[in-house]
Motif scaffolding. Structure first.
Motif, PDB file in Angstrom:
ATOM      1  N   ALA A 117      11.809  -4.971   8.316  1.00 22.85           N
ATOM      2  CA  ALA A 117      11.218  -5.038   6.985  1.00 22.85           C
ATOM      3  C   ALA A 117      10.453  -3.751   6.721  1.00 22.85           C
ATOM      4  O   ALA A 117       9.781  -3.213   7.606  1.00 22.85           O
ATOM      5  N   ASP A 118      10.546  -3.263   5.496  1.00 23.40           N
ATOM      6  CA  ASP A 118       9.843  -2.059   5.071  1.00 23.40           C
ATOM      7  C   ASP A 118       8.415  -2.440   4.691  1.00 23.40           C
ATOM      8  O   ASP A 118       8.198  -3.230   3.776  1.00 23.40           O
ATOM      9  N   LEU A 119       7.439  -1.883   5.402  1.00 21.35           N
ATOM     10  CA  LEU A 119       6.028  -2.149   5.129  1.00 21.35           C
ATOM     11  C   LEU A 119       5.339  -0.931   4.509  1.00 21.35           C
ATOM     12  O   LEU A 119       4.117  -0.853   4.484  1.00 21.35           O
ATOM     13  N   SER A 120       6.132   0.009   4.023  1.00 23.60           N
ATOM     14  CA  SER A 120       5.594   1.281   3.542  1.00 23.60           C
ATOM     15  C   SER A 120       4.621   1.140   2.380  1.00 23.60           C
ATOM     16  O   SER A 120       3.675   1.925   2.261  1.00 23.60           O
ATOM     17  N   GLU A 121       4.837   0.158   1.524  1.00 17.98           N
ATOM     18  CA  GLU A 121       4.018   0.033   0.323  1.00 17.98           C
ATOM     19  C   GLU A 121       2.524  -0.078   0.650  1.00 17.98           C
ATOM     20  O   GLU A 121       1.688   0.508  -0.009  1.00 17.98           O
ATOM     21  N   LEU A 122       2.174  -0.831   1.662  1.00 17.18           N
ATOM     22  CA  LEU A 122       0.776  -0.990   2.084  1.00 17.18           C
ATOM     23  C   LEU A 122       0.594  -0.463   3.502  1.00 17.18           C
ATOM     24  O   LEU A 122      -0.139  -1.040   4.306  1.00 17.18           O
ATOM     25  N   SER A 123       1.272   0.646   3.818  1.00 20.60           N
ATOM     26  CA  SER A 123       1.306   1.129   5.198  1.00 20.60           C
ATOM     27  C   SER A 123      -0.074   1.442   5.764  1.00 20.60           C
ATOM     28  O   SER A 123      -0.311   1.239   6.954  1.00 20.60           O
ATOM     29  N   GLY A 124      -0.996   1.904   4.958  1.00 17.70           N
ATOM     30  CA  GLY A 124      -2.343   2.203   5.452  1.00 17.70           C
ATOM     31  C   GLY A 124      -3.014   0.977   6.038  1.00 17.70           C
ATOM     32  O   GLY A 124      -3.581   1.019   7.133  1.00 17.70           O
ATOM     33  N   VAL A 125      -2.921  -0.124   5.320  1.00 14.79           N
ATOM     34  CA  VAL A 125      -3.505  -1.386   5.789  1.00 14.79           C
ATOM     35  C   VAL A 125      -2.758  -1.872   7.028  1.00 14.79           C
ATOM     36  O   VAL A 125      -3.375  -2.250   8.028  1.00 14.79           O
ATOM     37  N   HIS A 126      -1.435  -1.861   6.969  1.00  9.29           N
ATOM     38  CA  HIS A 126      -0.636  -2.337   8.104  1.00  9.29           C
ATOM     39  C   HIS A 126      -0.916  -1.522   9.363  1.00  9.29           C
ATOM     40  O   HIS A 126      -1.066  -2.082  10.450  1.00  9.29           O
ATOM     41  N   ARG A 127      -0.990  -0.211   9.236  1.00  9.95           N
ATOM     42  CA  ARG A 127      -1.258   0.662  10.392  1.00  9.95           C
ATOM     43  C   ARG A 127      -2.619   0.368  11.012  1.00  9.95           C
ATOM     44  O   ARG A 127      -2.753   0.281  12.225  1.00  9.95           O
ATOM     45  N   ARG A 128      -3.638   0.254  10.155  1.00  9.71           N
ATOM     46  CA  ARG A 128      -5.002   0.010  10.664  1.00  9.71           C
ATOM     47  C   ARG A 128      -5.122  -1.336  11.350  1.00  9.71           C
ATOM     48  O   ARG A 128      -5.852  -1.474  12.323  1.00  9.71           O
ATOM     49  N   MET A 129      -4.424  -2.331  10.860  1.00  8.39           N
ATOM     50  CA  MET A 129      -4.545  -3.692  11.398  1.00  8.39           C
ATOM     51  C   MET A 129      -3.652  -3.947  12.605  1.00  8.39           C
ATOM     52  O   MET A 129      -3.908  -4.871  13.375  1.00  8.39           O
TER      53      MET A 129
END
Length: 142
Positions: A117-129
């Motif tokens: 799944a592409d999570l790029s749209e909210l990647s900042g949040v996904h990366r931090r979490m």
């Protein structure tokens, strides 16, 4: 894999590539296939199906694979052309989630994708979490 074996498979374990790189193969003496990791708790955790996240750094269409990087290193994902709706994930720079079966841990971890799944749209949040999610799930499972 048979339907019965698939039904017995535990849910995916969230991992970082560095953890997968240090995993050890389970053998017949353990009574099961797959791998074992040792999270921060020090107890062993059996894994075969994994959930990983990272940024696409290389697309290898001729090999049906991509290379991803997370904060602990790189890992390869094979079988990407066979994943339903996986095409949007096959661009350099995309931040993606991959569920798959471990096929190798060394020298580079390799998983065979069953879901992407592409999570790029909210990647900042996904990366931090992501690291926190990995640590929390592993703490609950051990």
């Amino acid at each position: 894999m048979s339907e019965a074996a698939e039904a017995k498979r535990p849910p995916p374990v969230k991992l970082l590539s560095g953890q997968l790189r240090t995993a050890q193969r389970r053998g017949p003496a353990d009574g099961e296939d797959g791998f074992v990791i040792r999270p921060a708790t020090g107890r062993s955790l059996p894994v075969s199906l994994v959930w990983m996240q990272g940024t696409v750094v290389e697309v290898r269409p001729e090999r049906n694979s991509v290379v991803l990087v997370d904060e602990t290193g790189t890992f390869a994902v094979q079988g990407v052309h066979n994943v339903p709706r996986g095409k949007p994930c096959l661009s350099q720079g995309k931040y993606v989630m991959v569920m798959g079966v471990i096929t190798a841990v060394s020298p580079e971890p390799v998983i065979h994708a069953v879901k992407m799944a592409d999570l790029s749209e909210l990647s900042g949040v996904h990366r931090r979490m992501w690291k926190l999610e990995v640590e929390e799930l592993q703490r609950l499972l051990t």
